[in-house]
Scaffold this motif. Sequence first.
Motif, mmCIF file in Angstrom:
data_model
loop_
_atom_site.group_PDB
_atom_site.id
_atom_site.type_symbol
_atom_site.label_atom_id
_atom_site.label_comp_id
_atom_site.label_asym_id
_atom_site.label_seq_id
_atom_site.Cartn_x
_atom_site.Cartn_y
_atom_site.Cartn_z
ATOM 1 N N VAL A 32 11.938 -3.052 -3.327
ATOM 2 C CA VAL A 32 12.015 -3.092 -1.869
ATOM 3 C C VAL A 32 13.318 -2.468 -1.399
ATOM 4 C CG1 VAL A 32 12.188 -4.619 0.141
ATOM 5 C CG2 VAL A 32 10.485 -5.083 -1.638
ATOM 6 N N ASP A 33 14.403 -2.797 -2.100
ATOM 7 C CA ASP A 33 15.700 -2.248 -1.735
ATOM 8 C C ASP A 33 15.708 -0.721 -1.854
ATOM 9 O OD1 ASP A 33 18.472 -3.075 -0.979
ATOM 10 O OD2 ASP A 33 18.960 -1.880 -2.761
ATOM 11 N N ARG A 34 15.087 -0.203 -2.920
ATOM 12 C CA ARG A 34 15.021 1.252 -3.093
ATOM 13 C C ARG A 34 14.179 1.891 -1.991
ATOM 14 N NH1 ARG A 34 14.903 -0.020 -8.702
ATOM 15 N NH2 ARG A 34 12.613 -0.098 -8.705
ATOM 16 N N ALA A 35 13.077 1.224 -1.617
ATOM 17 C CA ALA A 35 12.216 1.767 -0.568
ATOM 18 C C ALA A 35 12.919 1.755 0.787
ATOM 19 C CB ALA A 35 10.920 0.960 -0.491
ATOM 20 N N MET A 36 13.790 0.772 1.013
ATOM 21 C CA MET A 36 14.513 0.674 2.266
ATOM 22 C C MET A 36 15.707 1.618 2.321
ATOM 23 S SD MET A 36 13.070 -1.408 4.381
ATOM 24 C CE MET A 36 14.396 -1.619 5.546
ATOM 25 N N LYS A 37 16.144 2.117 1.177
ATOM 26 C CA LYS A 37 17.396 2.876 1.108
ATOM 27 C C LYS A 37 17.434 4.073 2.059
ATOM 28 C CE LYS A 37 20.745 4.670 -2.220
ATOM 29 N NZ LYS A 37 21.024 4.898 -3.666
ATOM 30 N N PRO A 38 16.388 4.936 2.072
ATOM 31 C CA PRO A 38 16.459 6.070 3.006
ATOM 32 C C PRO A 38 16.474 5.638 4.462
ATOM 33 C CG PRO A 38 14.301 5.959 1.916
ATOM 34 C CD PRO A 38 15.193 5.013 1.197
ATOM 35 N N ARG A 39 15.786 4.550 4.792
ATOM 36 C CA ARG A 39 15.806 4.068 6.166
ATOM 37 C C ARG A 39 17.192 3.553 6.528
ATOM 38 N NH1 ARG A 39 9.975 0.872 6.732
ATOM 39 N NH2 ARG A 39 8.866 2.057 5.150
ATOM 40 N N SER B 185 0.809 -1.210 0.000
ATOM 41 C CA SER B 185 0.000 0.000 0.000
ATOM 42 C C SER B 185 0.850 1.272 0.000
ATOM 43 C CB SER B 185 -0.938 0.015 1.210
ATOM 44 O OG SER B 185 -0.212 -0.108 2.418
ATOM 45 N N GLU B 186 2.164 1.137 0.191
ATOM 46 C CA GLU B 186 3.077 2.274 0.076
ATOM 47 C C GLU B 186 3.522 2.466 -1.373
ATOM 48 O OE1 GLU B 186 6.159 2.506 3.289
ATOM 49 O OE2 GLU B 186 5.283 0.603 3.912
ATOM 50 N N ASN B 187 2.773 1.862 -2.298
ATOM 51 C CA ASN B 187 3.085 1.942 -3.732
ATOM 52 C C ASN B 187 4.439 1.324 -4.060
ATOM 53 O OD1 ASN B 187 0.650 3.338 -4.403
ATOM 54 N ND2 ASN B 187 1.574 5.235 -3.640
ATOM 55 N N VAL B 188 4.715 0.210 -3.411
ATOM 56 C CA VAL B 188 5.929 -0.556 -3.676
ATOM 57 C C VAL B 188 5.523 -1.962 -4.089
ATOM 58 C CG1 VAL B 188 8.047 -1.507 -2.690
ATOM 59 C CG2 VAL B 188 7.252 0.762 -1.976
ATOM 60 N N ASN B 189 6.082 -2.456 -5.155
ATOM 61 C CA ASN B 189 5.869 -3.842 -5.558
ATOM 62 C C ASN B 189 6.737 -4.718 -4.659
ATOM 63 O OD1 ASN B 189 5.594 -6.338 -6.698
ATOM 64 N ND2 ASN B 189 6.294 -5.740 -8.746
ATOM 65 N N VAL B 190 6.128 -5.273 -3.625
ATOM 66 C CA VAL B 190 6.920 -5.975 -2.612
ATOM 67 C C VAL B 190 7.468 -7.300 -3.111
ATOM 68 C CG1 VAL B 190 5.775 -4.856 -0.672
ATOM 69 C CG2 VAL B 190 4.845 -6.993 -1.579
ATOM 70 N N SER B 191 7.023 -7.744 -4.307
ATOM 71 C CA SER B 191 7.597 -8.964 -4.883
ATOM 72 C C SER B 191 8.861 -8.662 -5.674
ATOM 73 C CB SER B 191 6.577 -9.640 -5.801
ATOM 74 O OG SER B 191 6.285 -8.817 -6.920
ATOM 75 N N ASP B 192 9.176 -7.389 -5.864
ATOM 76 C CA ASP B 192 10.351 -6.973 -6.624
ATOM 77 C C ASP B 192 11.429 -6.548 -5.633
ATOM 78 O OD1 ASP B 192 12.287 -5.548 -8.059
ATOM 79 O OD2 ASP B 192 10.833 -4.886 -9.562
ATOM 80 N N SER B 193 12.469 -7.353 -5.503
ATOM 81 C CA SER B 193 13.509 -7.082 -4.509
ATOM 82 C C SER B 193 14.205 -5.752 -4.760
ATOM 83 C CB SER B 193 14.539 -8.213 -4.493
ATOM 84 O OG SER B 193 15.132 -8.363 -5.768
ATOM 85 N N ALA B 194 14.309 -5.349 -6.026
ATOM 86 C CA ALA B 194 14.951 -4.070 -6.335
ATOM 87 C C ALA B 194 14.113 -2.907 -5.820
ATOM 88 C CB ALA B 194 15.174 -3.949 -7.844
#
Length: 591
Positions: free
Chosen positions: A85-92, A74-83
Amino acid sequence: MKKILAIFTLLLLAIGMSAQGNYGYTAPPDYSKARITDVGVVVSDMAFYTRTDVTTQKVDTFLFISEQEIIWQSENVNVSDSAEVDRAMKPRRAARKKVLDDNGKYQWGNLNDSYFLDFSYYVFRFEYPSINAEGNSIMLSAIAACPTPKACSKVNNIIIGTHITITSDSERPSAQTNNFQQQDWGMIMSLASGPKFLLNAKMEAILLAAQGVTAFGTLALVFPGIGTLVGAVSLVGNIILDTYAIDQINKAWGYHDYNNNLVIMADYEGYGITKDNAHPYLYQELTARQCVDATRYGRYLYEHDDLLIYLRHDIRKDFRCLSMGYSQGGSVAMACHRFIEQNHLTNELHFVGSACGDGPYDPMATLMFYVQQDLDNKSMKMSLVLPLIVKGMLDTNPYMEKHTAEDYFRPEFLATGIMGWIASKLYSTTDIEHQFKEYAEANPGTLDYNNAMLRDIMNDKCYTYFKNLYNANKNTFTNKEGIPLPAHRGVIEDLHFALSSNDMTTGWDPQHTVKLFHSKGDNVVPYVNAVKAKNAFGSKVDLEDAPNGLDHIDSGTDFFRGDSEIMDVAVNRLFSTRMNEYINILCNKKW
């Protein structure tokens, strides 16, 4: 004639008691009513650091393991795509790395570059139908965790997770977005994946290159949540860190058939999509029905819903199912155990038993302990537990439908606003402790109920009744038979009936192992609960005394994560190895 009437009255009361909690199934599940509302991936980063001692030129290697965090679809991230997910985790990761670097510079000097590994599993939120205290249909919310597509070929087991007492809706399992590992449900959900380090080629090269220098230096495992971010460090000398060692860690700490599970956790009624409802606290049979419903519907969604098609595994044919939880979750886990056996669901679920930590299995035995403590002039620990219990009975138990909190508590205690705080679902248990303190500070001459006696909370009539009951049964209340029921109904007697109707140690003989863990130092949910269960169930109980004898909250850490020394502490805190032991014990059994 009087004797006949007395016997007839007792029979009617016994029939009433047996009728409490009659929440068994009258129709098969309607799986079309359940739906998934969100899918996410939980990630924990492992960062590899080195530093060179300017004096000795020795190289120390640091492995930093982050908190578990989640990215939702729901955060507009395709959670099946590891790339993605990695981009979404990057700022954290960047924010976390800055804090680590700043602390590292302060404590050790500069740290060299870091390299990240992923420890991850998937979760999905869902809604499902069940029933409420009146037996009417209701929709409830839950969350489930499952292995990543690459973690395994099959799901090994199904875990019914049951969470601890919460008083704030924001604490419910399905609400969370981070800090999974710091909550009991996060630790249980981590059982969805085995503790296998998945090394890419780059990391293997780094570890092999580090082998020579690490053998003569130290390896530090850094875990936030134990102390400061990098302040609590376990130093382990002469550790060779290479791919062979990593493989040995995988084998030693449980990468086997009992990892990679489907873990299903209900929010409980009164939280999530039913947060406007009263939570039926310690109404065991009802909560058990709702948790078992979550398990059946959650399993169906995992196996059939198209939203999970990219991460679904088959569930192995000889899977096992067990219930597991601590505190309120411990009693709910036992209640699920009883409900499954009594409703003939053992074969459907392949049920093998329960792992229950420091649970209030017998509310009357718990109350008798509180009376004993009061008579010894000892104040209550977590005094909000008693109004929680009584409120749960008032809201949902048929014996209590004509009564109010004023029938049982002192007016000055109720004047704090305690019942409103609980009803609001805005305050955590820690928040309520602060509320008690602030009320006392704002009202000179009033008590801080964090340190109150039982007699300061119960009104005189209620306190006298239970004190007399304790004095009459103080040598026998932990026996299998427990405390005798009242001979008649009444305001205080009805509370006695309501509490006794939720005694998990009576009314059944377990067919599968009840694995109990309990601390003798627990003054919130006392050890007498384990004694009562052991006396009632005999050989079906495998009772483990908590090794450190800690009070309730700290003992919970032992239940979930285990306690060992040096490196074991670190590994246990990441991978919850005591829970893996429970799975090993129970899942070797037949259903």
